[in-house]
Design a protein around this motif. Sequence first.
Motif, PDB file in Angstrom:
ATOM      1  N   LYS A  34       1.651   1.732  -3.544  1.00  0.00           N
ATOM      2  CA  LYS A  34       0.491   2.209  -4.305  1.00  0.00           C
ATOM      3  C   LYS A  34       0.183   3.677  -4.024  1.00  0.00           C
ATOM      4  O   LYS A  34      -0.194   4.429  -4.929  1.00  0.00           O
ATOM      5  N   LEU A  35       0.339   4.082  -2.763  1.00  0.00           N
ATOM      6  CA  LEU A  35      -0.052   5.435  -2.387  1.00  0.00           C
ATOM      7  C   LEU A  35       1.000   6.483  -2.754  1.00  0.00           C
ATOM      8  O   LEU A  35       0.661   7.627  -3.069  1.00  0.00           O
ATOM      9  N   THR A  36       2.260   6.095  -2.729  1.00  0.00           N
ATOM     10  CA  THR A  36       3.344   7.052  -2.990  1.00  0.00           C
ATOM     11  C   THR A  36       3.197   7.780  -4.324  1.00  0.00           C
ATOM     12  O   THR A  36       3.373   8.998  -4.383  1.00  0.00           O
ATOM     13  N   LEU A  89      -6.135  14.941  -0.584  1.00  0.00           N
ATOM     14  CA  LEU A  89      -6.248  13.514  -0.901  1.00  0.00           C
ATOM     15  C   LEU A  89      -7.317  13.298  -1.963  1.00  0.00           C
ATOM     16  O   LEU A  89      -8.470  13.714  -1.803  1.00  0.00           O
ATOM     17  N   HIS A 109       0.553   8.630  -5.881  1.00  0.00           N
ATOM     18  CA  HIS A 109      -0.567   9.574  -5.811  1.00  0.00           C
ATOM     19  C   HIS A 109      -0.189  10.829  -5.017  1.00  0.00           C
ATOM     20  O   HIS A 109      -0.609  11.928  -5.374  1.00  0.00           O
ATOM     21  N   TYR A 144       0.823  -1.211   0.000  1.00  0.00           N
ATOM     22  CA  TYR A 144       0.000   0.000   0.000  1.00  0.00           C
ATOM     23  C   TYR A 144       0.859   1.263   0.000  1.00  0.00           C
ATOM     24  O   TYR A 144       0.454   2.298  -0.550  1.00  0.00           O
ATOM     25  N   SER A 171      -4.421  11.667  -9.951  1.00  0.00           N
ATOM     26  CA  SER A 171      -4.827  10.291  -9.651  1.00  0.00           C
ATOM     27  C   SER A 171      -5.614   9.681 -10.809  1.00  0.00           C
ATOM     28  O   SER A 171      -5.452   8.495 -11.138  1.00  0.00           O
ATOM     29  N   ALA A 205      -6.657   8.063  -3.385  1.00  0.00           N
ATOM     30  CA  ALA A 205      -5.812   8.041  -2.189  1.00  0.00           C
ATOM     31  C   ALA A 205      -6.637   7.700  -0.954  1.00  0.00           C
ATOM     32  O   ALA A 205      -6.207   6.918  -0.091  1.00  0.00           O
ATOM     33  N   LEU A 255      -7.361   3.954  -0.903  1.00  0.00           N
ATOM     34  CA  LEU A 255      -6.194   3.172  -0.473  1.00  0.00           C
ATOM     35  C   LEU A 255      -5.996   3.288   1.033  1.00  0.00           C
ATOM     36  O   LEU A 255      -5.691   2.292   1.710  1.00  0.00           O
ATOM     37  N   LEU A 256      -6.177   4.482   1.557  1.00  0.00           N
ATOM     38  CA  LEU A 256      -6.025   4.667   3.003  1.00  0.00           C
ATOM     39  C   LEU A 256      -7.110   3.922   3.772  1.00  0.00           C
ATOM     40  O   LEU A 256      -6.859   3.369   4.846  1.00  0.00           O
TER      41      LEU A 256
END
Length: 438
Positions: A234-236, A278, A238, A231, A386, A282, A285-286
């Motif tokens: 994946k988030l980095t 966000l 964005h 994760y 995104s 994002a 994912l969070l």
Amino acid sequence: MALTDTAIRNAKPRERPYKVTDALGLYLLVNPHGSKLWRLKYRIDGVERKLALGSYPELSLAEARAARDAARKQLAHSVDPNFAKRQARIEAGVRARNSFAHVAEDLIEKKAREGMAAPTLKKMRWFVKLMGPDFGKRPITEITPHEILHELRKHERRGRLDTANLLRAFVSRVFRYGVATARADRDPAHLLIGALTSPKVKHFPAITDPVIFGGLLRAIDGYQGDPAVLYALKLTPHLFQRPGEMRQMEWSEIDFDKAIWTLPEGKMKMRQPHVVPLSRQALDLLSEMQALSGSGRYVFPSVRTRMRPLSDNTINAALRRLGYPKDQMTAHGFRTSASSLLNESGYWNPDAIERALAHTVGGSIRRIYNQSAYWSERVEMAQWWSDYLDDLREGGTRCISPRTQPRQGYGIGRVMPTATFRASPLAFYIPRTRRKWG
């Protein structure tokens, strides 16, 4: 009558202190508990004073007389021996705290009180160790440029050009602090500017080709490993914040209702708070990660313990596992990728992109303006970015002809004339989730 060693030894304690006189104001004070102290009585400006010279037998009769004679010479030059003794004691104390290591530690403690980040303080202490223990013990007033250069050349010969130049700058800071605190009168390290080999500027490797970047996003989806690492990977892309800020993300910093991530100034490189908008992706994912680590402090806890975040090199190691060598892509490279592709799109004000990257601009007025002026644009840009990443992940880019009609993109109220379009895949990209036409 002048004193003798025999008379001094035969002087026995009494119920009250008493004096055994010598000559020219020198006498021995014998105390009831047995101590024998040398004193000198003198007058300066008509006022009688006493000067403590030391104790017997540590200070012999001959040494006490020599100290008396030295004090009388000072009086002959209108110098108060007590004042001179106090000054000598102060100077001795300064000399005791005058080594390079002591001055450096005082500087580090000052920076700690001023709120400097712990990693930076740790690095400063590491610099002190790199200069060596012998150098650290040297009085700062006696260190020459040749000594400093000798220590720096050791790192230069090993090819550590960045380290050598950073060390010179640090040593210079220590000397400047020494000058400011009256423990040094010059900065010899400043004279060494230009003496060391300048390192070649190295940029963080990053993928800036949209097609290849899309392949990386697909590779991340196929990562097999710890969920926190997956994760984070994946988030980095964005959020494209610094690796240290990403891995130390805390749940207390996330506001799902306002769709923001607030980083306190203590975590930021520029020591200023930073707010990241966000996107829907994002937040999704969070939300998924919250089910895994929401009960702890860190969004991306370490594999070994939930009390600490992911380690420094975890994301880089994961990229290596995915087949991306260190000269092609790094965790920090996601920032370069985002900066390049966002600027290449032609939609967004470069200052808004810089604010999204948490880069500080010069000038206090402009800095305050930049902290707030582009927030609405940054919110739109976060969602646009995104959406664009989703399209790249699916293997394509959506383009329109630059000759058809101008567009009003995701930027706030900005109409981009056809003359400003550039012939690149990103320049004419319109995400399928939001199309706006002029």
